[in-house]
Design an enzyme around this catalytic site. Structure first.
Site, PDB file in Angstrom:
ATOM      1  N   HIS A  19      45.723  74.736  24.386  1.00 49.97           N
ATOM      2  CA  HIS A  19      44.974  75.126  25.596  1.00 49.97           C
ATOM      3  C   HIS A  19      43.490  74.767  25.463  1.00 49.97           C
ATOM      4  CE1 HIS A  19      47.763  77.192  28.262  1.00 49.97           C
ATOM      5  NE2 HIS A  19      48.194  78.007  27.310  1.00 49.97           N
ATOM      6  N   GLY A  64      50.017  85.575  23.251  1.00 49.48           N
ATOM      7  CA  GLY A  64      48.813  84.811  22.958  1.00 49.48           C
ATOM      8  C   GLY A  64      48.041  84.560  24.240  1.00 49.48           C
ATOM      9  N   CYS A  86      54.467  80.289  29.090  1.00 51.67           N
ATOM     10  CA  CYS A  86      53.011  80.204  29.187  1.00 51.67           C
ATOM     11  C   CYS A  86      52.579  81.072  30.359  1.00 51.67           C
ATOM     12  CB  CYS A  86      52.581  78.753  29.409  1.00 51.67           C
ATOM     13  SG  CYS A  86      50.791  78.573  29.544  1.00 51.67           S
ATOM     14  N   LEU A  87      51.587  81.908  30.123  1.00 50.85           N
ATOM     15  CA  LEU A  87      51.138  82.809  31.192  1.00 50.85           C
ATOM     16  C   LEU A  87      50.509  82.025  32.342  1.00 50.85           C
ATOM     17  CD1 LEU A  87      49.719  85.679  28.941  1.00 50.85           C
ATOM     18  CD2 LEU A  87      51.933  85.592  30.119  1.00 50.85           C
ATOM     19  N   HIS A 103      50.163  76.466  20.232  1.00 50.32           N
ATOM     20  CA  HIS A 103      50.189  76.489  21.705  1.00 50.32           C
ATOM     21  C   HIS A 103      48.794  76.869  22.234  1.00 50.32           C
ATOM     22  CE1 HIS A 103      52.305  77.860  25.605  1.00 50.32           C
ATOM     23  NE2 HIS A 103      51.077  78.369  25.723  1.00 50.32           N
ATOM     24  N   GLU A 104      48.181  77.882  21.605  1.00 48.61           N
ATOM     25  CA  GLU A 104      46.857  78.343  22.082  1.00 48.61           C
ATOM     26  C   GLU A 104      45.773  77.300  21.791  1.00 48.61           C
ATOM     27  OE1 GLU A 104      47.100  80.638  24.067  1.00 48.61           O
ATOM     28  OE2 GLU A 104      49.023  81.461  23.418  1.00 48.61           O
ATOM     29  N   GLN A 110      42.333  79.966  29.850  1.00 51.12           N
ATOM     30  CA  GLN A 110      43.299  80.563  30.790  1.00 51.12           C
ATOM     31  C   GLN A 110      42.662  81.651  31.659  1.00 51.12           C
ATOM     32  OE1 GLN A 110      46.386  81.108  27.483  1.00 51.12           O
ATOM     33  NE2 GLN A 110      47.674  80.760  29.269  1.00 51.12           N
TER      34      GLN A 110
END
Ligand code: K1U
Ligand code: ZN
Length: 195
Positions: A164, A70, A118-119, A160-161, A75
């Protein structure tokens, strides 16, 4: 002018066909925490037009390259309510989802615990418990309203996204001690890389 259908199918497929350059898709830099951009609230898009579609394609390209399942626009430093997700397994057909203005309109009481990554928090993982099922309302890549009933990993990833988009990171569900340890390690890592 709209893009050829195959470019809207999957950035993953486009890359594997060697057509990334022809589509103009671009891999963007992923912002690493702590960074104030990751704590801001993103703004709704008015409609999904060619500009937003190009953003979605760049996000998929960036996500597949990372690799991840994702990615949210903040991000890559874009404070707009756009996310992409693909939780398909390696041996399955890619199934990318492009979502603008995603909203959780219902969640189950039943929960699902998953070791999240998480990236923007590389090399850190922790168990997070969230609703196991969620109904998500969003605009698709043609700006058409859609509703999706997501379960387990897909539901976790979409939640999660969406976090963000509201400046929330998975470490915010951990104790203050664990959160500050992770963020301190990332600060050190960034300083070492910059030196
Ligand atoms: O939002 C992000 O930073 C992406 C993140 C999404 C996510 C992972 C796990 C639970 C919830 C949300 C990632 O993709 S981290 C990398 C990852 O999970 C992964 C990478 C390669 C293969 C499989 C998973
Ligand atoms: Zn993340």
């Amino acid at each position: 002018m709209s893009r050829p259908a195959w470019t809207r199918n999957s950035a993953h497929q486009a890359r594997s066909l060697g057509k990334t350059e022809a589509t103009g898709m671009a891999k963007r830099e992923i912002i690493i925490a702590p960074d104030p951009v990751l704590r801001k609230t993103a703004t709704k898009v008015e409609a999904v037009d060619d500009r937003v579609r190009a953003l979605m394609d760049d996000m998929l390209e960036t996500m597949y390259d990372a690799p991840g399942i994702g990615l949210a626009a903040p991000q890559i430093g874009v404070l707009e309510r756009v996310i992409v997700v693909d939780v398909s397994a390696k041996d399955e057909e890619p199934s990318p989802l492009r979502m603008a203005n995603p909203e959780v309109v219902w969640t189950s009481d039943e929960t699902f615990t998953y070791e999240e990554g998480c990236l923007s928090l590389p090399e850190h993982y922790a168990e997070v418990t969230r609703p196991a099922e969620a109904k998500i309302r969003y605009l698709d890549e043609d700006s058409a309203p859609q509703e999706l009933h997501a379960k387990e990993l897909l539901a976790t990833c979409i939640q999660h996204e969406i976090d963000h988009l509201n400046g929330i990171l998975f470490v915010d569900y951990l104790s203050a001690l664990k959160r500050s340890m992770i963020l301190r390690k990332l600060t050190k890592m960034k300083k070492a890389k910059a030196a």
